[in-house]
Design a protein around this motif. Structure first.
Motif, short mmCIF file in Angstrom:
data_model
loop_
_atom_site.label_atom_id
_atom_site.label_comp_id
_atom_site.label_asym_id
_atom_site.label_seq_id
_atom_site.Cartn_x
_atom_site.Cartn_y
_atom_site.Cartn_z
N VAL A 112 -2.54 61.89 107.21
CA VAL A 112 -2.85 61.01 105.87
C VAL A 112 -4.29 60.60 106.15
N ILE A 113 -4.87 60.98 104.96
CA ILE A 113 -6.29 60.36 104.95
C ILE A 113 -6.30 58.98 104.34
N ARG A 114 -6.70 58.11 105.21
CA ARG A 114 -6.75 56.75 104.71
C ARG A 114 -8.16 56.15 104.86
N GLU A 115 -8.77 55.75 103.55
CA GLU A 115 -10.15 55.40 103.47
C GLU A 115 -10.21 54.11 102.92
N ALA A 116 -10.69 52.93 103.32
CA ALA A 116 -10.82 51.65 103.04
C ALA A 116 -12.14 51.46 102.82
N VAL A 117 -12.53 50.77 101.52
CA VAL A 117 -14.20 50.46 101.34
C VAL A 117 -14.17 49.01 100.69
N ALA A 118 -14.96 48.23 101.59
CA ALA A 118 -15.19 46.87 101.31
C ALA A 118 -16.66 46.77 100.96
#
Length: 822
Positions: A61-67
């Motif tokens: 699973v590709i999980r990308e979190a951007v803050a």
């Protein structure tokens, strides 16, 4: 499938595993709306390439979190006064748990407040003379000419967005025609309260009542009929004079009876009352001194400036639009051959969503079908007014909107749009869900931005775009090849549970992810289980809260997520001068600069009692036994409140603490009591403090066993110190002091819970801690472990025997505070 369509699909499919190259190829960079732009910013390119790299690992699973640093939020000045269900309140005094009016007029709960220091403010003026002082980033739900003509929904724009787009527009010979409409507010739903005088009569008397008497002077028989229908005894005499019996005392109680016309006002008991009361007062006023002009506008005239302000306020509070005329009317008459000028007469023009007359000839002239544009409120001006301290709030309602001063309705990215279009266009039968922090954000910001990029997309004819979805036009693929905008609901998280797409592609996208309920994240995780499927989950947001699932993407769950924190100083379009000024004013390591510029989570939210930095230090702290062995051993027990909670048992000895056990909620008090008794014996605990809420049965078991030192603690009981609202707030404050003085914790879950609750100074000037129910509404779990630790500070605990001498010596040497941190 036609050859042209097939060729287009094949071309786009060549970018199936390269979203960055897709974005470069799929939009007309350098032309039209994109003139002067050559493609994504560097940070956007890096995020797109993260997805590319993730696709190279099958079955993951590709999980990308951007803050990202978010600049200044939607703030108002702390000194503003707004109308709330509890009456007028100073904006800076609003706290989580208080209520304001939602856009529909009903009370809505404040769930979060955020303060800002010395930020640029603008005065936003409206066409009815009202104004609101807000920050540059304050969000407005608005409709422009395009939205009105095409029947489109509201869109969200910041103060600066509106300023840059033009506050007004040129229309024929008018260079300043109205442009931006805001939602019409609902009637404010104040709670009912008893009054001493019938509201309709009060309006009649204020309009045409006699000084020092309960009589009024007006020829219209309908007024007397209305009063008699209310049960009032009326006698008409001397032509137009009508005496109303028994009302003098009531008028005197409100300080009205002896006032002249120019001194009169509407008492607060009627202003801050239910809508029916306010309508009846206004009806009495309009039956005496109101009129309707040929255009259908309603007009009220009075020589009292205070009454004019009250009538204007009353009309707005009932969902109407009201404006005081810029020039006052001045009457005159002749006496003894000389002209005598009268007092200034203030005139209010208004439009109302109901007929305010009972007088026949006026009632018949009221126009119920008046055009919408005359009822709507428009932004008329935006002017800079300098820098002030401010605060923004988050409210617990569906649209995220609330009513500010004068009942003005105000609100609670490109890369999101690119990812949606890339996912759809490069893989047949892609299915996806997009959500955001509020429905207003989702519809008017996230989806509106997608609409722009869909319009620019070279292959937009492949898909059909609606207000809630984008799907393939190819017959038979309408349901299998689509992305839907779904507002999340804490009451119905299962709406996200059905996203499965075996063997194909799934896209889950969270915008403004920091404010999305934790349970939605948990349910979304269930859609990540399909094998042989490309699964992409992206979360974008501002790092405003040092807790919750978005925060965990960058901390406890970091091993599962690829994360990026975007510093605004490295973004091409950011205002570098403003960022330098903030750096000089606040410092690079301040929470303000971390959140608004560096894209880093703060050490503490504005209302957070215990900072993340404090618990992280405590989590790493290793103590030698000699630093705590002389202190009494105390056990805290916090029973589970609901089925999803855990009963927590925590032990503390001086600066040392340990989570002993977490037990799922159950009704076997005997088993739990025996377990606690064993822990007491194993650790030699002097005291066991149990939360009274659900702990009485456990306490009874201990008492029947003859255990000593067991005691029930009520979180709601009076604190020992006057500075705290209750015992729970006092205990948590003691935990904070204990951590500051060197306390240690051993559990990541406990660390997260300690940073969860927010605290504020209540109206009595006491420290109030957010309740467990309020935390759950913000999407946070019940802090049972933290409450169990706090219980170990409930009461002083004395040590006996050989330990006393060491304890007294340590206290004399200043190594321990008195009983609070034992």
């Amino acid at each position: 499938m036609s050859k042209t369509f097939a060729d287009l699909v094949a071309f786009l499919a060549s970018f199936s595993h390269d979203p960055y190259r897709f974005v470069l190829a799929a939009f007309p960079w350098g032309e039209g709306e994109l003139a002067g732009k050559s493609g994504p910013d560097d940070w956007q390119r890096d995020v797109l390439n993260d997805i590319r790299d993730g696709l190279r690992t099958p079955d993951s699973v590709i999980r990308e979190a951007v803050a990202s640093g978010n600049g200044i939020g939607k703030a108002q000045r702390l000194t503003d006064v707004i109308d709330t269900p509890d009456g007028p309140r100073t904006w800076g005094d609003i706290r989580p748990g208080d209520y304001v009016f939602g856009s529909d007029g009903n009370a809505t709960k404040v769930i979060q407040c955020r303060r800002y220091k010395s930020i640029p403010f603008y005065r936003v003026g409206f066409d009815d003379g009202a104004y609101l002082d807000v920050s540059s980033g304050h969000l407005w739900a608005v409709k422009g000419r395009n939205e009105r003509r095409r029947g489109k929904d509201w869109r969200v724009m910041s103060t600066l967005d509106i300023l840059q787009a033009g506050v007004t527009r040129k229309a024929g010979s008018n260079p300043h025609a109205k442009q931006w409409e805001i939602p019409i507010q609902g009637a404010a739903a104040y709670p009912a309260q008893a009054v001493d005088v019938p509201p309709y009569y009060l309006g009649v008397w204020i309009g045409d009542g006699g000084v020092g008497s309960s009589r009024y002077t007006k020829p219209y028989p309908e007024i007397q009929e209305n009063l008699e229908a209310l049960g009032l005894a009326c006698n008409r005499c001397d032509g137009d004079v009508v005496y109303v019996h028994g009302m003098g005392a009531g008028l005197r109680s409100y300080g009205l009876l002896n006032l002249r016309s120019s001194e009169r006002f509407i008492p607060d008991a009627y202003k801050y009352n239910k809508a029916e009361v306010r309508r009846d007062v206004l009806r009495g006023l309009m039956d005496t001194d109101g009129e309707v002009n040929k255009a259908g506008s309603l007009i009220y005239s009075t020589t009292s400036r205070q009454l004019a302000d009250d009538v204007m306020w009353m009309a707005r509070s009932l969902g109407g639009k009201a404006r005081m005329q810029p020039t006052n009317k001045q009457g005159w008459y002749y006496k003894d051959g000389k002209r005598v000028d009268c007092r200034d007469c203030y005139r209010i023009t208004m439009t109302l969503p109901f007929n305010p007359f009972s007088i026949k000839h006026r009632k018949e002239r009221y126009k119920a079908d008046i055009q919408h544009r005359y009822r709507a409120r428009y932004i008329a001006s935006i002017e800079p007014i300098g820098e002030y301290d401010g605060m923004c709030i988050t409210v617990d309602n569906k649209d995220g909107l609330y009513q500010a001063r004068d009942f003005i309705v105000t609100h609670n990215s490109a890369i999101v749009s690119w990812i949606i279009i890339w996912a759809m266009a490069t893989h047949e039968d892609t299915r996806g869900v997009v959500t955001a922090n509020t429905e207003a954000q989702l519809r008017a910001k996230t989806w509106a931005e997608l609409s722009k990029w869909y319009r620019l997309f070279i292959a937009k004819d492949m898909f059909h775009f609606t207000a809630t979805s984008i799907f393939c036009v190819q017959e038979g693929h309408e349901r299998t090849w689509r992305v839907d905008a779904i507002p999340w609901s804490k009451d119905n998280p299962e709406a996200f549970a059905g996203l499965h797409n075996q063997g194909k592609r799934i896209l889950m996208l969270f915008d403004e992810a920091s404010a999305i309920y934790d349970e939605i994240w948990n349910v979304a995780e269930g859609a990540m289980t399909d094998s042989d499927t490309e699964i992409i989950w992206c979360a974008f947001g501002n790092p405003t809260r040092p807790q919750g699932k978005f925060y965990e993407c960058f901390h406890g769950a970091k091993a599962m997520w690829h994360t990026r924190q975007i510093d605004s100083r490295n973004v091409k379009i950011s205002n570098k001068q403003q960022l330098r000024e903030w750096e000089e004013q606040y410092g690079e390591d301040s929470d303000f600069f971390k959140v608004h510029v560096r894209g880093i989570f703060p050490s503490a939210s504005d209302n957070q009692l215990i900072s993340r930095q404090l618990v992280d230090v405590a989590l790493r702290r290793e103590l030698e036994q000699k630093l705590y062995k002389f202190a009494p051993v105390i056990i805290g027990v916090d029973p589970a409140w609901t089925g999803g909670d855990m009963l927590a048992i925590v032990i503390r000895q001086g600066l040392y603490s340990k989570v002993l056990e977490l037990i799922p909620k159950n009704d076997n008090d005997l088993a739990v009591g025996r377990k606690i008794a064993k822990y007491q014996d194993d650790y030699g605990a002097t005291a066991v403090f149990i939360d009274m809420g659900y702990g009485t049965g456990i306490y009874s078991v201990g008492r029947d066993m003859g255990r000593s030192g067991w005691r029930l603690v009520s979180f709601a009981e009076v604190a020992d110190s006057d500075e705290y609202a209750n015992k729970r707030a006092e205990m948590w404050a003691e935990v904070k002091k204990w951590l500051e003085e060197g306390g240690s914790i051993d559990d990541e879950g406990l660390a997260d819970e300690l940073t969860g609750p927010e605290a504020y100074i209540n109206r009595k000037g006491k420290l109030q801690l957010e309740s467990k129910d309020e935390m759950k509404k913000r999407g946070l779990a019940s802090p049972n472990m933290a409450d169990a630790l706090a219980l170990t500070f409930a009461f002083p605990v004395h040590i006996d025997g050989s330990r006393n001498a060491k304890y007294r010596r340590a206290r004399r040497n200043g190594k321990l505070r008195r009983v609070g941190t034992l």
